[in-house]
Motif scaffolding. Structure first.
Motif, PDB file in Angstrom:
ATOM      1  N   ASP A  86      55.216  43.076  50.189  1.00 24.52           N
ATOM      2  CA  ASP A  86      54.774  41.824  49.562  1.00 24.52           C
ATOM      3  C   ASP A  86      55.956  41.073  48.957  1.00 24.52           C
ATOM      4  O   ASP A  86      56.074  40.930  47.750  1.00 24.52           O
ATOM      5  CB  ASP A  86      53.715  42.144  48.500  1.00 24.52           C
ATOM      6  CG  ASP A  86      53.107  40.899  47.883  1.00 24.52           C
ATOM      7  OD1 ASP A  86      53.304  39.797  48.426  1.00 24.52           O
ATOM      8  OD2 ASP A  86      52.442  41.029  46.837  1.00 24.52           O
ATOM      9  N   LEU A 115      51.768  33.785  49.249  1.00 24.43           N
ATOM     10  CA  LEU A 115      50.525  33.977  48.500  1.00 24.43           C
ATOM     11  C   LEU A 115      49.829  32.637  48.250  1.00 24.43           C
ATOM     12  O   LEU A 115      50.394  31.738  47.632  1.00 24.43           O
ATOM     13  CB  LEU A 115      50.832  34.657  47.165  1.00 24.43           C
ATOM     14  CG  LEU A 115      49.653  34.940  46.242  1.00 24.43           C
ATOM     15  CD1 LEU A 115      48.734  35.994  46.863  1.00 24.43           C
ATOM     16  CD2 LEU A 115      50.149  35.407  44.870  1.00 24.43           C
ATOM     17  N   TRP A 119      44.282  34.019  45.030  1.00 23.45           N
ATOM     18  CA  TRP A 119      44.417  35.417  45.451  1.00 23.45           C
ATOM     19  C   TRP A 119      45.360  36.149  44.499  1.00 23.45           C
ATOM     20  O   TRP A 119      46.336  35.572  44.014  1.00 23.45           O
ATOM     21  CB  TRP A 119      44.986  35.513  46.859  1.00 23.45           C
ATOM     22  CG  TRP A 119      44.030  35.177  47.957  1.00 23.45           C
ATOM     23  CD1 TRP A 119      43.654  33.928  48.368  1.00 23.45           C
ATOM     24  CD2 TRP A 119      43.350  36.108  48.804  1.00 23.45           C
ATOM     25  NE1 TRP A 119      42.771  34.021  49.418  1.00 23.45           N
ATOM     26  CE2 TRP A 119      42.568  35.347  49.720  1.00 23.45           C
ATOM     27  CE3 TRP A 119      43.318  37.493  48.902  1.00 23.45           C
ATOM     28  CZ2 TRP A 119      41.775  35.937  50.694  1.00 23.45           C
ATOM     29  CZ3 TRP A 119      42.530  38.086  49.865  1.00 23.45           C
ATOM     30  CH2 TRP A 119      41.763  37.324  50.756  1.00 23.45           C
ATOM     31  N   THR A 120      45.091  37.442  44.281  1.00 24.20           N
ATOM     32  CA  THR A 120      46.096  38.289  43.654  1.00 24.20           C
ATOM     33  C   THR A 120      47.004  38.821  44.764  1.00 24.20           C
ATOM     34  O   THR A 120      46.590  38.917  45.929  1.00 24.20           O
ATOM     35  CB  THR A 120      45.465  39.485  42.908  1.00 24.20           C
ATOM     36  OG1 THR A 120      44.798  40.338  43.842  1.00 24.20           O
ATOM     37  CG2 THR A 120      44.477  39.002  41.860  1.00 24.20           C
ATOM     38  N   LEU A 123      45.738  42.024  46.754  1.00 23.76           N
ATOM     39  CA  LEU A 123      44.613  41.808  47.663  1.00 23.76           C
ATOM     40  C   LEU A 123      45.020  40.955  48.854  1.00 23.76           C
ATOM     41  O   LEU A 123      44.515  41.152  49.970  1.00 23.76           O
ATOM     42  CB  LEU A 123      43.443  41.182  46.899  1.00 23.76           C
ATOM     43  CG  LEU A 123      42.799  42.125  45.877  1.00 23.76           C
ATOM     44  CD1 LEU A 123      41.726  41.396  45.072  1.00 23.76           C
ATOM     45  CD2 LEU A 123      42.201  43.350  46.562  1.00 23.76           C
ATOM     46  N   TRP A 124      45.932  40.024  48.652  1.00 23.59           N
ATOM     47  CA  TRP A 124      46.433  39.234  49.783  1.00 23.59           C
ATOM     48  C   TRP A 124      47.191  40.145  50.754  1.00 23.59           C
ATOM     49  O   TRP A 124      47.059  40.022  51.978  1.00 23.59           O
ATOM     50  CB  TRP A 124      47.334  38.117  49.273  1.00 23.59           C
ATOM     51  CG  TRP A 124      47.928  37.241  50.344  1.00 23.59           C
ATOM     52  CD1 TRP A 124      49.254  37.105  50.644  1.00 23.59           C
ATOM     53  CD2 TRP A 124      47.221  36.375  51.247  1.00 23.59           C
ATOM     54  NE1 TRP A 124      49.423  36.210  51.670  1.00 23.59           N
ATOM     55  CE2 TRP A 124      48.193  35.739  52.071  1.00 23.59           C
ATOM     56  CE3 TRP A 124      45.885  36.072  51.450  1.00 23.59           C
ATOM     57  CZ2 TRP A 124      47.860  34.827  53.059  1.00 23.59           C
ATOM     58  CZ3 TRP A 124      45.543  35.162  52.445  1.00 23.59           C
ATOM     59  CH2 TRP A 124      46.523  34.550  53.239  1.00 23.59           C
ATOM     60  N   ARG A 127      44.608  42.214  52.633  1.00 31.11           N
ATOM     61  CA  ARG A 127      43.925  41.414  53.663  1.00 31.11           C
ATOM     62  C   ARG A 127      44.787  41.336  54.914  1.00 31.11           C
ATOM     63  O   ARG A 127      44.294  41.471  56.045  1.00 31.11           O
ATOM     64  CB  ARG A 127      43.632  40.006  53.142  1.00 31.11           C
ATOM     65  CG  ARG A 127      42.927  39.102  54.162  1.00 31.11           C
ATOM     66  CD  ARG A 127      42.731  37.711  53.578  1.00 31.11           C
ATOM     67  NE  ARG A 127      42.009  36.849  54.498  1.00 31.11           N
ATOM     68  CZ  ARG A 127      42.571  36.144  55.474  1.00 31.11           C
ATOM     69  NH1 ARG A 127      43.897  36.228  55.661  1.00 31.11           N
ATOM     70  NH2 ARG A 127      41.852  35.364  56.259  1.00 31.11           N
ATOM     71  N   ALA A 231      38.444  39.291  51.184  1.00 30.22           N
ATOM     72  CA  ALA A 231      38.313  37.919  50.682  1.00 30.22           C
ATOM     73  C   ALA A 231      37.223  37.801  49.628  1.00 30.22           C
ATOM     74  O   ALA A 231      37.285  36.933  48.751  1.00 30.22           O
ATOM     75  CB  ALA A 231      38.018  36.971  51.846  1.00 30.22           C
ATOM     76  N   ARG A 234      38.932  38.395  46.287  1.00 31.28           N
ATOM     77  CA  ARG A 234      40.333  37.970  46.382  1.00 31.28           C
ATOM     78  C   ARG A 234      41.008  37.664  45.053  1.00 31.28           C
ATOM     79  O   ARG A 234      42.221  37.812  44.924  1.00 31.28           O
ATOM     80  CB  ARG A 234      40.440  36.738  47.290  1.00 31.28           C
ATOM     81  CG  ARG A 234      39.636  35.531  46.824  1.00 31.28           C
ATOM     82  CD  ARG A 234      39.726  34.400  47.843  1.00 31.28           C
ATOM     83  NE  ARG A 234      38.863  33.279  47.511  1.00 31.28           N
ATOM     84  CZ  ARG A 234      37.586  33.192  47.858  1.00 31.28           C
ATOM     85  NH1 ARG A 234      37.021  34.168  48.540  1.00 31.28           N
ATOM     86  NH2 ARG A 234      36.871  32.141  47.525  1.00 31.28           N
ATOM     87  N   GLY A 235      40.256  37.255  44.039  1.00 32.42           N
ATOM     88  CA  GLY A 235      40.882  36.920  42.767  1.00 32.42           C
ATOM     89  C   GLY A 235      40.744  37.989  41.709  1.00 32.42           C
ATOM     90  O   GLY A 235      41.136  37.782  40.554  1.00 32.42           O
ATOM     91  N   ASP A 239      40.661  45.167  40.915  1.00 40.10           N
ATOM     92  CA  ASP A 239      40.185  45.103  42.294  1.00 40.10           C
ATOM     93  C   ASP A 239      39.412  46.343  42.716  1.00 40.10           C
ATOM     94  O   ASP A 239      38.513  46.253  43.553  1.00 40.10           O
ATOM     95  CB  ASP A 239      41.362  44.874  43.246  1.00 40.10           C
ATOM     96  CG  ASP A 239      42.489  45.871  43.021  1.00 40.10           C
ATOM     97  OD1 ASP A 239      42.434  46.969  43.603  1.00 40.10           O
ATOM     98  OD2 ASP A 239      43.423  45.539  42.274  1.00 40.10           O
ATOM     99  N   TYR A 385      49.013  35.664  36.755  1.00 40.83           N
ATOM    100  CA  TYR A 385      47.766  35.076  37.226  1.00 40.83           C
ATOM    101  C   TYR A 385      47.118  34.350  36.048  1.00 40.83           C
ATOM    102  O   TYR A 385      46.684  34.994  35.096  1.00 40.83           O
ATOM    103  CB  TYR A 385      46.838  36.144  37.791  1.00 40.83           C
ATOM    104  CG  TYR A 385      47.505  36.915  38.915  1.00 40.83           C
ATOM    105  CD1 TYR A 385      47.751  36.317  40.139  1.00 40.83           C
ATOM    106  CD2 TYR A 385      47.906  38.231  38.732  1.00 40.83           C
ATOM    107  CE1 TYR A 385      48.392  37.007  41.166  1.00 40.83           C
ATOM    108  CE2 TYR A 385      48.535  38.939  39.752  1.00 40.83           C
ATOM    109  CZ  TYR A 385      48.775  38.316  40.952  1.00 40.83           C
ATOM    110  OH  TYR A 385      49.402  38.996  41.965  1.00 40.83           O
TER     111      TYR A 385
END
Length: 389
Positions: A86, A115, A119-120, A123-124, A127, A231, A234-235, A239, A385
């Motif tokens: 990431d 990113l 989205w965090t 999680l992105w 995905r 998705a 996603r935020g 999670d 965030y």
């Protein structure tokens, strides 16, 4: 008169705390027990294909102790590892490729697109990994970059899912307890999590409670798609719990327990690091509600702080009723914490220090709310965030 009134208030507070502990001990899903381990399982007739997804951002420090354990999995079926780098700045991706060259399960190292809003980062990345895994993988193992697995961990997770018809099998990794602060904070972290989400209730199909541990979650691909995919959450800052709720609410069966072959290798040698680990998501756990924050502060004070205060005050002031109720509540508190202390192989006497640790967690929770009100949201790995409500 004031002294008498103060003693009366303390007496009622200690009685209330004792009643709380009697209820927590006997009527709250036996949250304090540590016997929730992988359920009985047998090898399936056909081992399904699995994709292991590892979101990683600036993880070069821990990757040499974790990634080789995934590549060395003794899995009878087809499996491969997908590490999603990431946008790391410490060479995580290149290091992963070098570690993968040593052999073992096939390894793919990939980087997601930038990113997008809403989205965090984790999680992105997940995905992107799910898309890359394709439709051939029947199961997805979502595991953090700091988690080391025993050689039969993956096979055990899949066998448990197949044998018991589970759509999500999650294990709470055993966190590191090498330093003094880790020994003081970590067992309580898992204890408080289990108190908030009793594992037995989460594992019960008809119960509303749903939780998972993000460091090690095996999910059936069909169940993930039915729940709205990555998705759909996603935020979410928390999670793992959000994923468990989505899977369970869409008709899936979930299971959560303590790990025997899954360990975190990430060090938290200083209090500041542990503080950040807890405070970054504590207020999100309370749904960013000032009312829930106030209730939590008052509740933690009544349940965890009143017993030692009443015990000492009753002893010093010669008030037997205050002493006995306070000491009884403290004893129940320590007794319920003792199984977790033993799980982490710590001295039994450490269970008596839970009020001190609870005070630290109270302060961490308040700090989490303060950071949220300042507009900093949840900060992690160089990203912040912002608040959403």
């Amino acid at each position: 008169m004031r002294q008498t009134a103060g003693v009366t208030v303390l007496r009622w507070l200690s009685v209330s705390s004792l009643l709380c502990w009697l209820w927590l001990t006997c009527c709250h899903g036996f949250f304090w027990r540590t016997d929730q381990r992988l359920p009985p399982r047998r090898p399936p007739a056909r081992w399904p294909e699995v994709a292991v997804l590892v979101p990683a951002r600036d993880e070069a420090e821990v990757l040499p102790a974790s990634l080789p354990s995934l590549l060395a999995q003794r899995y009878p079926g087809r499996a491969r590892v997908i590490l999603v780098d990431d946008h790391s700045s410490d060479g995580t991706g290149a290091l992963a490729e070098r570690l993968g060259a040593a052999g073992g399960l096939p390894l793919t190292v990939t980087t997601p697109p930038p990113l997008p809003p809403g989205w965090t980062g984790k999680l992105w990345a997940l995905r992107h990994g799910v898309e890359l895994a394709g439709t051939g993988a029947e199961y997805l193992l979502l595991t953090d970059a700091d988690i080391a697995h025993g050689p039969d961990s993956l096979a055990g997770l899949v066998a448990a899912a197949e044998s018991n018809g589970l759509d999500l099998v999650s294990q709470m990794a055993r966190l590191r307890v090498a330093t003094a602060w880790e020994r003081r904070i970590v067992p309580a972290f898992v204890y408080f999590f289990a108190q908030l989400y009793p594992f037995r209730r989460s594992n019960r199909p008809g119960a509303r409670t749903a939780a998972a541990a993000g460091g090690c979650s095996l999910v059936r691909r069909e169940a993930l798609e039915r729940a709205g995919g990555i998705a759909g959450i996603r935020g979410a800052v928390i999670d793992d719990v959000s994923l468990a709720r989505a899977v369970k609410s869409s008709g899936g069966r979930i299971w959560l327990g303590l790990a025997e072959q899954v360990d975190s290798v990430r060090p938290y040698p200083r209090l500041a690091q542990l503080w950040q680990m807890v405070s970054r998501s504590a207020y999100a756990q309370l749904r960013h509600s000032p009312a829930l924050l106030l209730g939590t502060v008052l509740g933690l004070s009544l349940v965890y702080l009143v017993p030692p205060v009443a015990t000492v005050a009753g002893l010093v002031g010669g008030r037997p009723s205050v002493l006995l109720t306070g000491a009884a509540a403290w004893a129940l508190m320590a007794g319920t914490f003792l199984p977790m202390v033993r799980y982490y192989r710590q001295p039994a006497g450490a269970a008596l220090l839970l009020p001190f640790t609870a005070l630290l967690y109270l302060l961490m929770t308040v700090d989490s709310a303060v950071q949220h009100w300042r507009g900093r949201g949840s900060a992690w790995k160089g990203r912040t965030y912002p608040r959403t409500g």
